[in-house]
Scaffold this motif. Structure first.
Motif, PDB file in Angstrom:
ATOM      1  N   GLY A  69       0.835  -1.187   0.000  1.00 25.88           N
ATOM      2  CA  GLY A  69       0.000   0.000   0.000  1.00 25.88           C
ATOM      3  C   GLY A  69       0.867   1.231   0.000  1.00 25.88           C
ATOM      4  N   TYR A  70       0.232   2.387   0.076  1.00 24.20           N
ATOM      5  CA  TYR A  70       1.016   3.609   0.035  1.00 24.20           C
ATOM      6  C   TYR A  70       0.548   4.599   1.091  1.00 24.20           C
ATOM      7  CZ  TYR A  70      -2.882   5.769  -2.513  1.00 24.20           C
ATOM      8  OH  TYR A  70      -4.111   6.253  -2.870  1.00 24.20           O
ATOM      9  N   CYS A  71       1.446   5.540   1.375  1.00 23.03           N
ATOM     10  CA  CYS A  71       1.157   6.678   2.230  1.00 23.03           C
ATOM     11  C   CYS A  71       1.218   7.913   1.339  1.00 23.03           C
ATOM     12  CB  CYS A  71       2.186   6.780   3.345  1.00 23.03           C
ATOM     13  SG  CYS A  71       2.187   5.348   4.448  1.00 23.03           S
ATOM     14  N   ASN A  72       0.257   8.785   1.493  1.00 23.87           N
ATOM     15  CA  ASN A  72       0.164   9.974   0.660  1.00 23.87           C
ATOM     16  C   ASN A  72       0.588  11.176   1.494  1.00 23.87           C
ATOM     17  OD1 ASN A  72      -0.485  11.919  -1.205  1.00 23.87           O
ATOM     18  ND2 ASN A  72      -2.526  11.137  -1.614  1.00 23.87           N
ATOM     19  N   TYR A  73       1.731  11.776   1.143  1.00 24.07           N
ATOM     20  CA  TYR A  73       2.265  12.915   1.874  1.00 24.07           C
ATOM     21  C   TYR A  73       2.142  14.177   1.031  1.00 24.07           C
ATOM     22  CZ  TYR A  73       4.368   9.288   4.785  1.00 24.07           C
ATOM     23  OH  TYR A  73       4.567   8.210   5.593  1.00 24.07           O
ATOM     24  N   ASP A  74       2.140  15.308   1.678  1.00 23.28           N
ATOM     25  CA  ASP A  74       2.130  16.591   0.981  1.00 23.28           C
ATOM     26  C   ASP A  74       3.549  17.147   1.048  1.00 23.28           C
ATOM     27  OD1 ASP A  74       1.408  18.889  -0.310  1.00 23.28           O
ATOM     28  OD2 ASP A  74       0.497  19.813   1.456  1.00 23.28           O
ATOM     29  N   MET A  75       4.381  16.750   0.075  1.00 26.24           N
ATOM     30  CA  MET A  75       5.781  17.153   0.050  1.00 26.24           C
ATOM     31  C   MET A  75       5.946  18.458  -0.712  1.00 26.24           C
ATOM     32  SD  MET A  75       7.465  13.498  -0.906  1.00 26.24           S
ATOM     33  CE  MET A  75       6.936  11.994  -0.097  1.00 26.24           C
ATOM     34  N   ARG A  76       6.976  19.174  -0.356  1.00 27.59           N
ATOM     35  CA  ARG A  76       7.279  20.432  -1.028  1.00 27.59           C
ATOM     36  C   ARG A  76       7.853  20.157  -2.418  1.00 27.59           C
ATOM     37  NH1 ARG A  76      11.117  24.434   2.130  1.00 27.59           N
ATOM     38  NH2 ARG A  76      12.653  23.861   0.562  1.00 27.59           N
ATOM     39  N   GLU A  77       7.257  20.737  -3.435  1.00 31.25           N
ATOM     40  CA  GLU A  77       7.610  20.422  -4.821  1.00 31.25           C
ATOM     41  C   GLU A  77       9.046  20.772  -5.202  1.00 31.25           C
ATOM     42  OE1 GLU A  77       5.532  18.582  -6.766  1.00 31.25           O
ATOM     43  OE2 GLU A  77       4.333  18.531  -4.943  1.00 31.25           O
ATOM     44  N   ASP A  78       9.656  21.743  -4.515  1.00 32.97           N
ATOM     45  CA  ASP A  78      11.035  22.111  -4.845  1.00 32.97           C
ATOM     46  C   ASP A  78      12.051  21.396  -3.955  1.00 32.97           C
ATOM     47  OD1 ASP A  78      10.494  23.453  -2.494  1.00 32.97           O
ATOM     48  OD2 ASP A  78      11.393  25.331  -3.135  1.00 32.97           O
ATOM     49  N   GLY A  79      11.588  20.405  -3.204  1.00 31.37           N
ATOM     50  CA  GLY A  79      12.467  19.671  -2.308  1.00 31.37           C
ATOM     51  C   GLY A  79      12.926  18.344  -2.878  1.00 31.37           C
ATOM     52  N   GLN A  80      13.661  17.607  -2.036  1.00 39.75           N
ATOM     53  CA  GLN A  80      14.122  16.274  -2.388  1.00 39.75           C
ATOM     54  C   GLN A  80      13.811  15.326  -1.240  1.00 39.75           C
ATOM     55  OE1 GLN A  80      18.281  17.115  -3.278  1.00 39.75           O
ATOM     56  NE2 GLN A  80      17.847  16.798  -5.446  1.00 39.75           N
ATOM     57  N   VAL A  81      13.663  14.040  -1.584  1.00 43.33           N
ATOM     58  CA  VAL A  81      13.359  13.004  -0.612  1.00 43.33           C
ATOM     59  C   VAL A  81      14.330  11.840  -0.815  1.00 43.33           C
ATOM     60  CG1 VAL A  81      11.625  11.912  -2.111  1.00 43.33           C
ATOM     61  CG2 VAL A  81      11.502  11.578   0.364  1.00 43.33           C
ATOM     62  N   SER A  82      14.642  11.167   0.266  1.00 47.58           N
ATOM     63  CA  SER A  82      15.425   9.938   0.240  1.00 47.58           C
ATOM     64  C   SER A  82      14.682   8.951   1.132  1.00 47.58           C
ATOM     65  CB  SER A  82      16.835  10.196   0.778  1.00 47.58           C
ATOM     66  OG  SER A  82      17.587   8.998   0.835  1.00 47.58           O
ATOM     67  N   PHE A  83      14.762   7.662   0.830  1.00 47.10           N
ATOM     68  CA  PHE A  83      14.051   6.680   1.647  1.00 47.10           C
ATOM     69  C   PHE A  83      14.846   5.389   1.771  1.00 47.10           C
ATOM     70  CE2 PHE A  83      12.584   5.906  -2.671  1.00 47.10           C
ATOM     71  CZ  PHE A  83      12.557   4.535  -2.774  1.00 47.10           C
ATOM     72  N   ARG A  84      14.467   4.594   2.754  1.00 49.84           N
ATOM     73  CA  ARG A  84      15.045   3.267   2.929  1.00 49.84           C
ATOM     74  C   ARG A  84      13.971   2.326   3.452  1.00 49.84           C
ATOM     75  NH1 ARG A  84      19.061   4.006   8.161  1.00 49.84           N
ATOM     76  NH2 ARG A  84      17.430   4.439   9.697  1.00 49.84           N
ATOM     77  N   VAL A  85      14.150   1.047   3.185  1.00 51.32           N
ATOM     78  CA  VAL A  85      13.207   0.019   3.609  1.00 51.32           C
ATOM     79  C   VAL A  85      13.784  -0.666   4.838  1.00 51.32           C
ATOM     80  CG1 VAL A  85      11.926  -2.038   2.913  1.00 51.32           C
ATOM     81  CG2 VAL A  85      12.539  -0.299   1.205  1.00 51.32           C
ATOM     82  N   VAL A  86      12.949  -0.852   5.864  1.00 49.14           N
ATOM     83  CA  VAL A  86      13.371  -1.528   7.085  1.00 49.14           C
ATOM     84  C   VAL A  86      12.292  -2.536   7.498  1.00 49.14           C
ATOM     85  CG1 VAL A  86      14.629   0.541   7.833  1.00 49.14           C
ATOM     86  CG2 VAL A  86      12.343   0.126   8.725  1.00 49.14           C
ATOM     87  N   THR A  87      12.668  -3.469   8.357  1.00 47.05           N
ATOM     88  CA  THR A  87      11.685  -4.329   9.011  1.00 47.05           C
ATOM     89  C   THR A  87      11.768  -4.075  10.511  1.00 47.05           C
ATOM     90  OG1 THR A  87      13.232  -6.197   9.154  1.00 47.05           O
ATOM     91  CG2 THR A  87      11.720  -6.147   7.263  1.00 47.05           C
ATOM     92  N   ARG A  88      10.620  -4.244  11.161  1.00 49.38           N
ATOM     93  CA  ARG A  88      10.527  -3.975  12.594  1.00 49.38           C
ATOM     94  C   ARG A  88       9.474  -4.893  13.182  1.00 49.38           C
ATOM     95  NH1 ARG A  88       9.141   2.001  13.473  1.00 49.38           N
ATOM     96  NH2 ARG A  88      11.150   2.306  12.487  1.00 49.38           N
TER      97      ARG A  88
END
Length: 108
Positions: A69-88
Motif C-alpha cells: 500500500g502507500y502513504c500519501n504525503y504533501d511534500m514540497r515540490e522544490d524539495g528532495q526526498v530519500s528513503f530506505r526500507v526496514v523491518t521492525r
C-alpha cells in the motif's frame, strides 16, 4: 530495482538472500509505497527523510506478507526526498533489518 509503472524509484530489502520488502517513491501525488514480500511476522516500513525543514516520515505496511500500500504525503515540490526500507517487530522499537538510503530524489 526497476520502478513500477508511475513510480520514480524503488528500493528492495533482503535478509540474507531472501527478498523481504520493497519501497517506492512516486512524485505524482507525493506517494511512498511499502510492500511486504516475506512471511516472517515483521512489519515492512519505508522511512523517509527530506532535504528541507520537514520531520521524517514512516510508511508502515501492516497487511502481512504479499500485501502492499502507500502513504500519501504533501511534500514540497522544490524539495528532495530519500528513503530506505526496514523491518521492525511492531510499530515502535529498534529496526530488525535496515536497508540503505536511496539517492536524493526530486519531488516536483
Amino acid at each position: 530495482m526497476t520502478p513500477l509503472a508511475g513510480q520514480d524509484a524503488c528500493s528492495t530489502l533482503y535478509v540474507g538472500t531472501v527478498l523481504t520488502g520493497r519501497g517506492c517513491f512516486e512524485s505524482y501525488g507525493d506517494k511512498i509505497w511499502a510492500e511486504d514480500l516475506r512471511s516472517d511476522g515483521l512489519r515492512v516500513i519505508v522511512e523517509t527523510r527530506y532535504n528541507y525543514d520537514r520531520p521524517n516520515d514512516e510508511c508502515h505496511q501492516v497487511g502481512g506478507a504479499g500485501s502492499g500500500g502507500y502513504c500519501n504525503y504533501d511534500m514540497r515540490e522544490d524539495g528532495q526526498v530519500s528513503f530506505r526500507v526496514v523491518t521492525r517487530n511492531g510499530a515502535t522499537g529498534p529496526n530488525d533489518t535496515t536497508g540503505a538510503w536511496t539517492r536524493w530524489l526530486t519531488i516536483g
